[in-house]
Design an enzyme around this catalytic site. Structure first.
Site, short mmCIF file in Angstrom:
data_model
loop_
_atom_site.label_atom_id
_atom_site.label_comp_id
_atom_site.label_asym_id
_atom_site.label_seq_id
_atom_site.Cartn_x
_atom_site.Cartn_y
_atom_site.Cartn_z
N PRO A 131 0.84 -1.20 0.00
CA PRO A 131 0.00 0.00 0.00
C PRO A 131 0.87 1.24 0.00
O PRO A 131 1.81 1.36 0.79
CB PRO A 131 -0.80 -0.13 1.31
N CYS A 152 5.06 2.64 9.16
CA CYS A 152 5.17 4.04 8.76
C CYS A 152 6.23 4.74 9.62
O CYS A 152 6.21 4.63 10.85
CB CYS A 152 3.83 4.74 8.90
N HIS A 200 9.54 -5.00 6.18
CA HIS A 200 10.37 -4.07 5.42
C HIS A 200 11.70 -4.03 6.15
O HIS A 200 11.78 -3.53 7.28
CB HIS A 200 9.73 -2.68 5.35
N GLY A 213 11.65 -4.74 0.44
CA GLY A 213 12.81 -3.87 0.43
C GLY A 213 13.76 -4.18 -0.70
O GLY A 213 14.30 -5.29 -0.78
N GLY A 253 6.96 -2.42 -3.49
CA GLY A 253 6.47 -1.05 -3.37
C GLY A 253 7.02 -0.17 -4.47
O GLY A 253 6.57 -0.18 -5.60
N ARG A 254 8.09 0.56 -4.16
CA ARG A 254 8.61 1.58 -5.07
C ARG A 254 9.06 1.01 -6.42
O ARG A 254 9.06 1.73 -7.42
CB ARG A 254 9.78 2.31 -4.41
#
Length: 377
Positions: free
Chosen positions: A18, A103, A173, A205, A228-229
């Site tokens: 997310p 977060c 992560h 990661g 993710g990224r």
């Protein structure tokens, strides 16, 4: 052995992380069209969900073909977490609940939320238990970081607590909150967690290519990966991931990575902007939201700055279409970009915490002011 999420088979064992402002209905659909996996919506706060915040009500919508529907919750109060989860169950809002303990931004950790919470082990256990106990059988998972910093690591203890409470998997992560998005992820920590837990462990990661995902599985023994990224401006990465895991399962050579030409990238950009226009219902809003994706899609391509800026300021699908038509469509994908970081990169930094936060690990007091009434990070 297949990765299971309750009654759902996750094949390939790939999860879209997310990401605030990114993983809305439009982007999830775009990624799902590329390959199978679990596609998680933007982070939803438990307060906003429990109190029916109007912005959040739009964010928790799913497309008609999304299965399973996966929602990530952020909360710091077990009572409110329980209320939010009960609403998900009662109104059939999702099929999977993930809890955010990763977060690392200041506005979250400075109030004791996100990656700061696992340090308070009793509070952490209460939040996770509140979700599991009220989920009525819906699978609950967690995503976390290694800890606050190298002197305050929590990931193994937190993983064991979550496992004992009843989560279906734990995603790590492999950075501390202090690292933010800097340096390299510590894949050895994923291996350590895998050895400590009986439930599946997913690694997150530095997965920039499908080969990275396979290497993470080989080096850590993890049961799946969270991306993710690496998929920013590259939703076709999920096609690569599906092909790579499928080839491995069949014991055959995997095809090479997807290398779209600039014209093919332009087609994906057009599709993405159109989906956003549909989701926002107002074309201008959708195209405006698309602007932040332009640099990611065009990263490494020899596209002039003036054209890039024009796309990043477009306000209608027709304007964007005209600009996309000016690209040199035969330009091959820049191989120099393969394997490089994408999205946010920053330097390590101090983790801001409430005063006295580190002094008492066994306090289960809910941090004051940590609940957010607005979703999306």
């Amino acid at each position: 052995m297949a990765l299971m999420l309750g009654q759902h088979v996750v094949d390939p064992p790939v999860v879209l992380a997310p990401m605030a402002g990114i993983t809305n209905v439009a982007y999830r659909q775009l990624c799902r069209e590329q390959g199978a996996g679990i596609y998680v919506c933007e982070m939803i706060t438990t307060v906003a969900l429990a109190h029916r915040n109007p912005k959040t009500e739009k964010m928790i919508r799913f497309g008609p073909e999304e299965q399973p529907r996966s929602i990530q919750l952020y909360g710091v109060d077990p009572v409110i977490t329980a209320k939010a989860v009960r609403r998900i169950v009662a109104e059939d809002l999702a099929d999977h609940i993930d809890l955010n303990f990763g977060c690392s931004v200041r506005k979250i950790t400075s109030k004791g939320g996100g990656s700061a919470i696992p340090w308070k082990r009793r509070l952490f256990a209460s939040i996770v238990a509140a979700a599991v106990d009220n989920a009525d059988g819906l699978p609950v998972t967690i995503k976390m970081r290694k800890g606050i910093d190298d002197d305050h690591l929590t990931y193994v203890e937190a993983g064991l607590i979550a496992q004992d409470v009843g989560v279906k998997w734990v995603a790590l992560h492999a950075r501390t909150a202090a690292q933010r998005y800097s340096g390299t992820a510590d894949w050895e920590a994923i291996a350590t967690l895998k050895q400590a837990l009986d439930v599946p462990v997913l690694g997150n990661g530095d997965i920039w290519e499908a080969d990275d995902a396979l290497r993470m599985v080989d080096e850590t023994g993890c049961d799946g990966v969270v991306v993710g990224r690496g998929c920013l401006g590259r939703p076709w990465l999920f096609a690569d991931l599906e092909a790579a895991f499928r080839a491995r399962a069949l014991g055959v050579d995997r095809p090479g990575p997807v290398m779209p030409s600039l014209g093919e990238v332009a087609g994906v950009m057009r599709r993405h902007a159109g989906l956003l226009a549909e989701w926002f219902t107002k074309e201008r809003d959708g195209v405006t939201d698309f602007r932040k994706h332009v640099a990611w899609y065009l990263k490494g391509f020899p596209v002039g700055g003036e054209l890039r800026r024009a796309m990043a300021m477009s306000s209608s699908l027709m304007e964007l279409e005209n600009l996309l038509g000016k690209l040199e469509h035969d330009t091959p994908f820049p191989q120099s970009e393969l394997g490089l970081p994408r999205g946010r990169t920053n330097s390590p930094g101090k983790v801001f915490l409430p005063e006295g936060w580190l002094a008492d690990r066994d306090s289960d007091e809910v941090p004051e002011g940590a609940e957010l009434d607005d979703s999306g990070g």
